[in-house]
Design a protein around this motif. Structure first.
Motif, PDB file in Angstrom:
ATOM      1  N   ASN A 193     -28.689  37.669 -21.074  1.00 32.93           N
ATOM      2  CA  ASN A 193     -28.574  38.263 -19.743  1.00 32.93           C
ATOM      3  C   ASN A 193     -28.416  37.216 -18.637  1.00 32.93           C
ATOM      4  O   ASN A 193     -28.292  37.564 -17.467  1.00 32.93           O
ATOM      5  CB  ASN A 193     -29.823  39.104 -19.453  1.00 32.93           C
ATOM      6  CG  ASN A 193     -29.942  40.288 -20.392  1.00 32.93           C
ATOM      7  OD1 ASN A 193     -28.973  40.984 -20.656  1.00 32.93           O
ATOM      8  ND2 ASN A 193     -31.143  40.511 -20.914  1.00 32.93           N
ATOM      9  N   SER A 194     -28.435  35.960 -19.017  1.00 37.36           N
ATOM     10  CA  SER A 194     -28.316  34.897 -18.022  1.00 37.36           C
ATOM     11  C   SER A 194     -26.913  34.876 -17.428  1.00 37.36           C
ATOM     12  O   SER A 194     -25.926  35.042 -18.149  1.00 37.36           O
ATOM     13  CB  SER A 194     -28.611  33.542 -18.659  1.00 37.36           C
ATOM     14  OG  SER A 194     -28.292  32.481 -17.767  1.00 37.36           O
ATOM     15  N   PRO A 195     -26.803  34.649 -16.123  1.00 40.55           N
ATOM     16  CA  PRO A 195     -25.470  34.525 -15.531  1.00 40.55           C
ATOM     17  C   PRO A 195     -24.759  33.241 -15.944  1.00 40.55           C
ATOM     18  O   PRO A 195     -23.555  33.113 -15.763  1.00 40.55           O
ATOM     19  CB  PRO A 195     -25.752  34.540 -14.020  1.00 40.55           C
ATOM     20  CG  PRO A 195     -27.169  34.096 -13.885  1.00 40.55           C
ATOM     21  CD  PRO A 195     -27.870  34.583 -15.110  1.00 40.55           C
ATOM     22  N   ILE A 196     -25.503  32.284 -16.519  1.00 34.30           N
ATOM     23  CA  ILE A 196     -24.904  31.033 -16.992  1.00 34.30           C
ATOM     24  C   ILE A 196     -24.657  31.164 -18.491  1.00 34.30           C
ATOM     25  O   ILE A 196     -25.584  31.218 -19.288  1.00 34.30           O
ATOM     26  CB  ILE A 196     -25.816  29.834 -16.682  1.00 34.30           C
ATOM     27  CG1 ILE A 196     -25.988  29.711 -15.166  1.00 34.30           C
ATOM     28  CG2 ILE A 196     -25.236  28.549 -17.262  1.00 34.30           C
ATOM     29  CD1 ILE A 196     -26.944  28.617 -14.730  1.00 34.30           C
ATOM     30  N   GLU A 197     -23.385  31.226 -18.858  1.00 34.24           N
ATOM     31  CA  GLU A 197     -23.027  31.484 -20.254  1.00 34.24           C
ATOM     32  C   GLU A 197     -23.046  30.215 -21.090  1.00 34.24           C
ATOM     33  O   GLU A 197     -23.485  30.227 -22.245  1.00 34.24           O
ATOM     34  CB  GLU A 197     -21.644  32.138 -20.330  1.00 34.24           C
ATOM     35  CG  GLU A 197     -21.212  32.498 -21.739  1.00 34.24           C
ATOM     36  CD  GLU A 197     -19.927  33.308 -21.765  1.00 34.24           C
ATOM     37  OE1 GLU A 197     -19.439  33.582 -22.883  1.00 34.24           O
ATOM     38  OE2 GLU A 197     -19.406  33.662 -20.687  1.00 34.24           O
ATOM     39  N   SER A 198     -22.553  29.107 -20.525  1.00 34.33           N
ATOM     40  CA  SER A 198     -22.505  27.880 -21.309  1.00 34.33           C
ATOM     41  C   SER A 198     -22.504  26.657 -20.402  1.00 34.33           C
ATOM     42  O   SER A 198     -22.083  26.715 -19.237  1.00 34.33           O
ATOM     43  CB  SER A 198     -21.263  27.856 -22.209  1.00 34.33           C
ATOM     44  OG  SER A 198     -20.075  27.828 -21.428  1.00 34.33           O
ATOM     45  N   LEU A 199     -23.002  25.563 -20.963  1.00 33.76           N
ATOM     46  CA  LEU A 199     -22.981  24.257 -20.308  1.00 33.76           C
ATOM     47  C   LEU A 199     -22.276  23.290 -21.241  1.00 33.76           C
ATOM     48  O   LEU A 199     -22.581  23.239 -22.439  1.00 33.76           O
ATOM     49  CB  LEU A 199     -24.404  23.756 -20.034  1.00 33.76           C
ATOM     50  CG  LEU A 199     -25.267  24.579 -19.077  1.00 33.76           C
ATOM     51  CD1 LEU A 199     -26.713  24.064 -19.106  1.00 33.76           C
ATOM     52  CD2 LEU A 199     -24.717  24.499 -17.658  1.00 33.76           C
ATOM     53  N   CYS A 207     -38.697  17.256 -15.681  1.00 34.18           N
ATOM     54  CA  CYS A 207     -38.812  17.716 -17.075  1.00 34.18           C
ATOM     55  C   CYS A 207     -38.718  19.233 -17.148  1.00 34.18           C
ATOM     56  O   CYS A 207     -38.024  19.788 -18.020  1.00 34.18           O
ATOM     57  CB  CYS A 207     -40.123  17.213 -17.660  1.00 34.18           C
ATOM     58  SG  CYS A 207     -40.344  17.560 -19.427  1.00 34.18           S
ATOM     59  N   TYR A 208     -39.396  19.920 -16.236  1.00 39.10           N
ATOM     60  CA  TYR A 208     -39.318  21.379 -16.202  1.00 39.10           C
ATOM     61  C   TYR A 208     -37.882  21.851 -15.969  1.00 39.10           C
ATOM     62  O   TYR A 208     -37.458  22.873 -16.520  1.00 39.10           O
ATOM     63  CB  TYR A 208     -40.222  21.930 -15.105  1.00 39.10           C
ATOM     64  CG  TYR A 208     -41.706  21.901 -15.419  1.00 39.10           C
ATOM     65  CD1 TYR A 208     -42.176  21.858 -16.724  1.00 39.10           C
ATOM     66  CD2 TYR A 208     -42.656  21.942 -14.397  1.00 39.10           C
ATOM     67  CE1 TYR A 208     -43.535  21.845 -17.010  1.00 39.10           C
ATOM     68  CE2 TYR A 208     -44.014  21.940 -14.666  1.00 39.10           C
ATOM     69  CZ  TYR A 208     -44.451  21.888 -15.974  1.00 39.10           C
ATOM     70  OH  TYR A 208     -45.789  21.879 -16.242  1.00 39.10           O
ATOM     71  N   ALA A 209     -37.136  21.110 -15.151  1.00 33.87           N
ATOM     72  CA  ALA A 209     -35.730  21.462 -14.922  1.00 33.87           C
ATOM     73  C   ALA A 209     -34.948  21.366 -16.217  1.00 33.87           C
ATOM     74  O   ALA A 209     -34.105  22.220 -16.526  1.00 33.87           O
ATOM     75  CB  ALA A 209     -35.122  20.554 -13.856  1.00 33.87           C
ATOM     76  N   GLY A 210     -35.233  20.319 -17.002  1.00 29.17           N
ATOM     77  CA  GLY A 210     -34.557  20.177 -18.281  1.00 29.17           C
ATOM     78  C   GLY A 210     -34.909  21.286 -19.253  1.00 29.17           C
ATOM     79  O   GLY A 210     -34.047  21.771 -20.009  1.00 29.17           O
ATOM     80  N   VAL A 211     -36.167  21.706 -19.249  1.00 29.19           N
ATOM     81  CA  VAL A 211     -36.595  22.815 -20.110  1.00 29.19           C
ATOM     82  C   VAL A 211     -35.790  24.067 -19.784  1.00 29.19           C
ATOM     83  O   VAL A 211     -35.295  24.764 -20.695  1.00 29.19           O
ATOM     84  CB  VAL A 211     -38.102  23.083 -19.937  1.00 29.19           C
ATOM     85  CG1 VAL A 211     -38.499  24.386 -20.622  1.00 29.19           C
ATOM     86  CG2 VAL A 211     -38.931  21.921 -20.498  1.00 29.19           C
ATOM     87  N   TRP A 212     -35.644  24.366 -18.497  1.00 28.74           N
ATOM     88  CA  TRP A 212     -34.853  25.538 -18.125  1.00 28.74           C
ATOM     89  C   TRP A 212     -33.408  25.405 -18.597  1.00 28.74           C
ATOM     90  O   TRP A 212     -32.836  26.358 -19.140  1.00 28.74           O
ATOM     91  CB  TRP A 212     -34.871  25.746 -16.606  1.00 28.74           C
ATOM     92  CG  TRP A 212     -33.753  26.645 -16.186  1.00 28.74           C
ATOM     93  CD1 TRP A 212     -33.669  27.991 -16.362  1.00 28.74           C
ATOM     94  CD2 TRP A 212     -32.506  26.244 -15.585  1.00 28.74           C
ATOM     95  NE1 TRP A 212     -32.456  28.462 -15.904  1.00 28.74           N
ATOM     96  CE2 TRP A 212     -31.720  27.412 -15.428  1.00 28.74           C
ATOM     97  CE3 TRP A 212     -31.983  25.019 -15.169  1.00 28.74           C
ATOM     98  CZ2 TRP A 212     -30.443  27.375 -14.860  1.00 28.74           C
ATOM     99  CZ3 TRP A 212     -30.716  24.973 -14.612  1.00 28.74           C
ATOM    100  CH2 TRP A 212     -29.961  26.161 -14.465  1.00 28.74           C
ATOM    101  N   MET A 213     -32.815  24.214 -18.448  1.00 30.16           N
ATOM    102  CA  MET A 213     -31.418  24.033 -18.855  1.00 30.16           C
ATOM    103  C   MET A 213     -31.263  24.269 -20.357  1.00 30.16           C
ATOM    104  O   MET A 213     -30.226  24.757 -20.812  1.00 30.16           O
ATOM    105  CB  MET A 213     -30.935  22.631 -18.478  1.00 30.16           C
ATOM    106  CG  MET A 213     -30.846  22.417 -16.971  1.00 30.16           C
ATOM    107  SD  MET A 213     -30.126  20.835 -16.500  1.00 30.16           S
ATOM    108  CE  MET A 213     -28.394  21.225 -16.680  1.00 30.16           C
ATOM    109  N   ASN A 214     -32.286  23.945 -21.123  1.00 34.82           N
ATOM    110  CA  ASN A 214     -32.249  24.185 -22.565  1.00 34.82           C
ATOM    111  C   ASN A 214     -32.163  25.673 -22.875  1.00 34.82           C
ATOM    112  O   ASN A 214     -31.475  26.094 -23.812  1.00 34.82           O
ATOM    113  CB  ASN A 214     -33.505  23.582 -23.212  1.00 34.82           C
ATOM    114  CG  ASN A 214     -33.655  23.926 -24.684  1.00 34.82           C
ATOM    115  OD1 ASN A 214     -33.954  25.066 -25.056  1.00 34.82           O
ATOM    116  ND2 ASN A 214     -33.454  22.931 -25.535  1.00 34.82           N
TER     117      ASN A 214
END
Length: 289
Positions: free
Chosen positions: A218-224, A204-211
């Protein structure tokens, strides 16, 4: 495919680490799946692969190992795919630094073959794992091939990032005291056991981060993309206890579960993503499972 922000700054110093102390390995996410398979099919004691709780000599931290030293910008990922591991680590820790008061960034230590940790000497059969004794995530760099070849996951960057984020979820559990409480109760198995609840909360915590990751400029991940999210959920299902048991031994024994069913792993990862709220991840609440 995960889109990275080319101009984002990467911090390769988060790859490396120091060791000391003691504790039990937190096996979760992709971690420990090969151990689980060996235990289920061959009757091998996971402790034989994790080397008990001996404390190794401390090693210096703060210097990123090759090949990560050159990973300083998001654009470097297209030049060297190994840099994606730095991006996952940076993004996950940036989120938790803002979401959890007093969060201190920890290290990811890549390894092949075996590695000495404060939780003992672990072989690559353990896969990625978190050691609370030295608050370090250990990355078996060959695991993601196992995830697709042996466990049937579709794979991809989002699936890998889910595994990373799950292990950092264990770190949050260590900080909150939930992990210590569960581990103090001894080894537990079964679909509603404390151990399974611990793993599902980390999902669940992993999903929270993905949200949150793509909302941070500033995140290196721009889009999913939707395909990325589907691949993360697919990976969560692939590491479900029932899916592994069916694949490896042709039958399912819920009383031996340590990580949770494929359906529950998907459910809690999706719940974290849909709510974006760590408080929604109370897998220990009455009726949660």
């Amino acid at each position: 495919m995960v889109k990275y922000r080319d101009n984002a700054q990467l911090d390769p110093s988060q790859m490396g680490g120091s060791r000391g102390g003691g504790g039990k390995i937190a096996i979760g996410g992709g971690a420990g799946l090969i151990v689980l398979i060996l235990a289920l099919v061959l009757g091998i004691n996971p402790g034989d692969l994790t080397g008990g709780t001996t404390s190794p000599q401390a090693e210096p931290s703060g210097t990123a190992p090759a090949p990560y030293q050159q990973c300083t910008k998001g654009a470097d990922i297209s030049r060297d795919r190994e840099c994606r591991f730095v991006a996952y680590t940076n993004s996950i820790q940036s989120y938790w630094a803002g979401a959890y008061d007093g969060y201190q960034k920890i290290q990811v230590v890549p390894f092949t073959g075996q590695v000495s940790t404060a939780c003992g000497t672990a072989s690559s059969a353990v896969g990625p794992f978190y050691c609370p004794g030295d608050t370090t995530v250990y990355l078996d760099t060959g695991f993601f091939d196992e995830l697709t070849s042996k466990l049937g996951a579709k794979g991809g960057d989002a699936a890998e990032a889910y595994v990373f984020a799950h292990e950092f979820g264990h770190h949050i559990q260590n900080l909150t005291g939930v992990m210590g409480k569960v581990q103090s109760q001894g080894q537990q198995t079964g679909p509603k056991s404390g151990g399974v609840r611990l793993e599902l909360q980390a999902d669940c915590y992993a999903g929270v981060w993905m949200n949150h990751t793509t909302k941070d400029p500033n995140s290196p991940i721009e889009s999913l993309t939707q395909d990325d999210l589907n691949r993360a959920v697919d990976a969560a299902a692939a590491v479900g206890d029932d899916r592994i048991q069916e694949r490896m031994q042709g039958q399912v024994n819920p009383e031996s579960w340590t990580h949770g069913s494929a359906a529950n792993r998907q459910k809690w990862l999706q719940k974290g993503f849909e709510t974006g709220d760590p408080n929604s991840c109370d897998t220990f609440a009455s009726g949660a499972l």
